[in-house]
Design a protein around this motif. Structure first.
Motif, PDB file in Angstrom:
ATOM      1  N   PHE A 598      33.960  24.826  62.035  1.00 55.56           N
ATOM      2  CA  PHE A 598      34.389  26.200  61.772  1.00 55.56           C
ATOM      3  C   PHE A 598      33.987  26.609  60.353  1.00 55.56           C
ATOM      4  CE2 PHE A 598      37.656  29.377  60.520  1.00 55.56           C
ATOM      5  CZ  PHE A 598      37.284  30.381  61.405  1.00 55.56           C
ATOM      6  N   ILE A 672      37.313  35.096  65.639  1.00 61.34           N
ATOM      7  CA  ILE A 672      38.175  33.905  65.676  1.00 61.34           C
ATOM      8  C   ILE A 672      38.492  33.460  64.248  1.00 61.34           C
ATOM      9  CG2 ILE A 672      38.343  31.471  66.367  1.00 61.34           C
ATOM     10  CD1 ILE A 672      38.376  33.360  68.733  1.00 61.34           C
ATOM     11  N   TYR A 690      35.936  21.768  65.972  1.00 59.40           N
ATOM     12  CA  TYR A 690      35.997  23.099  66.584  1.00 59.40           C
ATOM     13  C   TYR A 690      34.620  23.424  67.135  1.00 59.40           C
ATOM     14  CZ  TYR A 690      35.787  28.239  66.698  1.00 59.40           C
ATOM     15  OH  TYR A 690      35.586  29.545  67.063  1.00 59.40           O
ATOM     16  N   LYS A 692      32.590  26.610  69.515  1.00 59.00           N
ATOM     17  CA  LYS A 692      32.621  27.860  70.289  1.00 59.00           C
ATOM     18  C   LYS A 692      31.340  27.925  71.097  1.00 59.00           C
ATOM     19  CE  LYS A 692      33.758  32.777  69.872  1.00 59.00           C
ATOM     20  NZ  LYS A 692      32.717  33.384  70.691  1.00 59.00           N
ATOM     21  N   ASN A 695      31.976  32.093  75.734  1.00 58.59           N
ATOM     22  CA  ASN A 695      33.364  32.551  75.825  1.00 58.59           C
ATOM     23  C   ASN A 695      34.367  31.409  75.824  1.00 58.59           C
ATOM     24  OD1 ASN A 695      32.679  35.265  75.900  1.00 58.59           O
ATOM     25  ND2 ASN A 695      32.400  35.261  78.132  1.00 58.59           N
ATOM     26  N   TYR A 696      33.892  30.196  75.540  1.00 56.64           N
ATOM     27  CA  TYR A 696      34.780  29.036  75.544  1.00 56.64           C
ATOM     28  C   TYR A 696      34.940  28.484  74.125  1.00 56.64           C
ATOM     29  CZ  TYR A 696      34.349  28.979  80.619  1.00 56.64           C
ATOM     30  OH  TYR A 696      34.384  29.315  81.947  1.00 56.64           O
ATOM     31  N   ILE A 697      36.161  28.104  73.802  1.00 56.99           N
ATOM     32  CA  ILE A 697      36.450  27.454  72.527  1.00 56.99           C
ATOM     33  C   ILE A 697      37.093  26.109  72.821  1.00 56.99           C
ATOM     34  CG2 ILE A 697      37.895  27.528  70.446  1.00 56.99           C
ATOM     35  CD1 ILE A 697      37.651  30.582  70.564  1.00 56.99           C
ATOM     36  N   VAL A 699      38.939  23.026  70.855  1.00 57.77           N
ATOM     37  CA  VAL A 699      39.546  22.559  69.606  1.00 57.77           C
ATOM     38  C   VAL A 699      40.130  21.173  69.842  1.00 57.77           C
ATOM     39  CG1 VAL A 699      41.215  23.012  67.781  1.00 57.77           C
ATOM     40  CG2 VAL A 699      40.137  24.928  68.977  1.00 57.77           C
ATOM     41  N   SER A 711      42.685  35.218  67.595  1.00 59.91           N
ATOM     42  CA  SER A 711      41.594  35.582  68.495  1.00 59.91           C
ATOM     43  C   SER A 711      41.657  37.085  68.743  1.00 59.91           C
ATOM     44  CB  SER A 711      41.694  34.833  69.825  1.00 59.91           C
ATOM     45  OG  SER A 711      40.706  35.297  70.719  1.00 59.91           O
TER      46      SER A 711
END
Length: 749
Positions: A598, A672, A690, A692, A695-697, A699, A711
């Motif tokens: 991130f 985000i 992290y 991304k 559309n998927y994250i 963690v 978000s």
């Protein structure tokens, strides 16, 4: 850069950035007579230009010989000042570089080794009894003692006297300060800029700043370099000087100059390894038991503590050694207290789940050195000092044998580190025998080689003197302030102040250790937050049955690993020249933590340490942490209040006495922002990675915990690592909080 050096007749001034150092005089003392650049014959001025710097050298002749003043300019705002000479060497020669004035000047923050204060003569015993649940036999110290005290209260009688602890001191009048207050670092607020002065110790010479009239006729700022013994050195170090609109950058500059001047002889903290030991929560025996320790007491204490909180290192503090008359008689533990020996003790502690065990010593063996009984074995390896006490011999590194044998013994026991106390006292042993900086360099190199050569790490203590910290080539963790005194309200406020302000510059040479604390102290929250953001070690000194489990567990994971920021916490630039104990302003410290995948996330802690118990206001803005113009997600750890702000927007509030808050400041990237894990003091360090992906994250956390993040788009699905739905809350402000623990979290937007 040569234009920065201004000569008007015999007067020399120096322009550093926008700051003028007026009327600089170079003064050498030999046989109690001063020879100055003003009263000596000027014979030559020459300039050496290299790709790195321009150096102007002016040669003078006096009745004792030639000396050359050197001003080395690295840039228009960075300089190093020193002297060379060819005087005969039959007696001590020392240097004073005197500055008449700074223009402009508004305020001074200096860091001194002066007297620590009368309150510390009564505080330790009184609050020791209180913390142990006993009735004190002495009256209580005053509830509030002015800080800083008047200058005469920190002034020593003799020039050679110094404390082992550094304290900050604010003043708008440096001319009323006394000569016998040794100063190791200074920041001058000069209009739009801050001027930093770092005296540089090298070769035989120890350098400090001194103010006051002595030994001249009127107050001056003096760079004071002495060996306190005869030396063959022809070069006498002076000081690194730098200015910048940002005080933090001014600090960085002078330490970079020192590194350039000293090369491989001087190591900055960022060049050295941080010991893995101090990535974990620890416990120290000192405030729990003081010197009243034995094998049973220690092992039972660790057993009880391990049933409550995940301590992973233990320090066996003062009280384990074989001593007589305050002198070390043997490297083995006291046989009456530890009849089974050191190896059995370490084994018993580690069987309880502790990973690392360390033993306390002093640099000279014990408080008054080594016993004469050890002279038979170490006749050449021990030096009888000018104070008639024995210390490992720095001459030709003869004392290495002593440290080698001591640390071999600890390693035989399977110990992992050593806490080395009382390091500041080298001068009292070697003055008039060995030049102090030369002796300290040898002792530090012997000690570090012996310890690290056997796999032992070092925790430094009582060592905030330049003859020590300029020589930590591998050692990288040190106490940053005077001892923690439990259950002392006024002391809690000052302790946090000392730690955070001292870290401003001390963190350049080592990671600051804020000292142990009791989690059952009434003011434990203040201590806990300061240590959490410090970036350094965190260790308790609890009475085993009284541990505040909830508080301690906010500092670490279930395996004892700390959630530790990636940088030492520093005071915010807007409060550097303010005194939060006396003024109506919050103490504010900041640091950052990297979230892999991130970005760096900011952390700001605010404290109310007002000495009068008044409420204080605080303000924070993202621009104090990040230069980039953006939107930021802000999360307060204890209240869990959140907000979305721009770079310049102010978040403000009011703090009650001793109240503290921690803010997480995270830049919003692609809609985000990551704050971290809930119910921990340093939330971002709970994030292991992290990712991304469209559309998927994904963690991943260090261990199963709850997540807090921002978000811009609401999640369609939140799953745990087993692929099952995870209970969560998504607020109208875009805050996503999971309400179940999970180690890996998949979020579909």
């Amino acid at each position: 850069m040569k234009k920065s050096i201004i000569e008007e007749g015999r007067e020399l001034s120096l322009q550093i950035g926008k700051v003028f150092l007026k009327n600089i005089k170079f003064c050498l003392n030999k046989d109690s007579i001063w020879y100055t650049s003003l009263k000596s014959e000027k014979t030559m001025t020459e300039c050496l230009e290299t790709p790195e710097y321009a150096e102007v050298s002016t040669r003078y002749r006096c009745e004792k010989g030639l000396f050359s003043t050197k001003v080395r300019m690295y840039s228009d705002s960075e300089a190093y000042i020193y002297v060379e000479h060819d005087f005969s060497l039959e007696s001590e020669i020392y240097l004073a570089i005197c500055i008449d004035d700074l223009v402009p000047f508004e305020k001074l923050l200096f860091y001194h080794l002066g007297k620590i204060g009368d309150e510390y003569s009564t505080v330790p015993h009184y609050y020791q009894e209180i913390s142990l649940g006993r009735t004190p036999s002495t009256p209580p110290p005053p509830e509030r003692i002015r800080f800083p005290p008047p200058p005469d209260e920190i002034c020593f009688e003799k020039e050679t006297d110094q404390s082992c602890w550094i304290k900050p001191y604010w003043t708008d009048n440096w001319r009323n300060l006394s000569h016998n207050i040794p100063v190791v670092f200074a920041l001058f607020k000069c209009g739009d800029e801050t001027l930093a002065i770092l005296p540089v110790s090298s070769g035989s010479y120890k350098s400090v700043i001194r103010f006051g009239e002595n030994p001249f006729d009127y107050p001056q700022i003096k760079i004071w370099s002495r060996a306190y013994a005869k030396t063959l050195d022809k070069v006498i170090p002076g000081a690194a000087v730098a200015s910048d609109p940002d005080p933090l950058t001014a600090v960085e500059k002078v330490f970079r100059i020192a590194k350039r001047v000293l090369g491989t002889e001087f190591k900055l903290s960022q060049e050295k390894e941080y010991p893995e030991i101090f990535e974990y929560l620890g416990w120290c025996s000192w405030n729990a038991f003081y010197r009243e320790i034995d094998e049973k007491t220690i092992v039972e204490a660790v057993k009880t503590l391990r049933s409550k909180v995940p301590i992973r290192f233990v320090i066996i503090d003062d009280g384990w050694q074989s001593v007589e008359n305050n002198r070390l008689t043997s490297f083995d533990p006291d046989p009456e207290k530890f009849p089974s020996g050191g190896k059995h003790l370490v084994s018993a502690i580690k069987k309880l789940g502790v990973k690392y065990v360390g033993f306390w010593i002093t640099l000279q063996g014990y408080w008054h050195g080594f016993s004469d009984t050890l002279l038979e074995k170490y006749s050449n390896a021990l030096l009888r000092g000018s104070n008639n006490r024995l210390i490992p011999n720095p001459l030709n590194y003869r004392g290495f044998q002593v440290y080698r044998d001591l640390y071999s013994k600890l390693r035989e026991w399977s110990a992992d580190f050593t806490k080395v106390d009382n390091q500041y006292d080298i001068l009292n042993y070697v003055k008039k025998i060995v030049p102090v900086n030369k002796a300290a360099k040898a002792i530090q190199e012997m000690l570090q080689s012996a310890a690290y050569g056997q796999g032992l790490k070092i925790l430094n203590c009582m060592c905030m003197v330049p003859e020590d910290f300029f020589h930590w080539k591998v050692s990288n963790v040190s106490r940053v302030c005077i001892d923690y005194f439990p259950y002392w309200k006024d002391g809690a406020k000052k302790h946090v102040l000392y730690c955070i302000y001292n870290a401003l510059w001390y963190s350049k040479v080592c990671w600051p250790d804020y000292d142990m604390f009791m989690s059952h102290d009434p003011y434990a929250m203040l201590h806990a937050v300061s240590r959490a953001i410090s970036g350094g070690p965190v260790y308790i000194t609890d009475l085993p049955t009284k541990t505040n489990e909830k508080l301690v567990n906010m500092l670490c994971f279930s395996d004892g690993r700390l959630l530790r920021p990636d940088y030492p916490a520093l005071p915010s630039p807007d409060i550097i020249f303010r005194n939060p104990y006396e003024e109506n302003v919050a103490l504010k410290a900041f640091t950052k933590a990297l979230v892999p995948g991130f970005s760096e996330v900011g952390l700001v802690a605010v404290f109310n340490i007002n000495g009068r118990g008044e409420k204080v206001m605080y303000k924070i803005t993202p621009k104090e942490l990040f230069k980039e113009e953006a939107e930021y997600f802000v999360y307060e750890v204890f209240s869990e209040k959140t907000s979305i702000v721009s770079s310049n927007e102010v978040i403000s509030g009011e703090l009650d006495e001793l109240e503290t808050k921690i803010y997480v400041v995270s830049k919003i990237v692609d809609g985000i922002a990551i704050a971290g894990v809930r119910k921990k003091m340093i939330p971002p360090k709970g994030i292991k990675s992290y990712m991304k992906l469209g559309n998927y994250i994904v963690v991943e956390l260090y261990e199963p915990l709850e997540l807090v993040m921002f978000s811009r788009n609401p999640p369609k699905e939140v799953l745990c690592d087993k692929g099952t739905p995870l209970d969560y809350e998504y607020t109208e402000k875009g805050v996503l909080l999971t309400k179940e623990r999970a180690k890996r979290i998949l979020i579909k937007l």
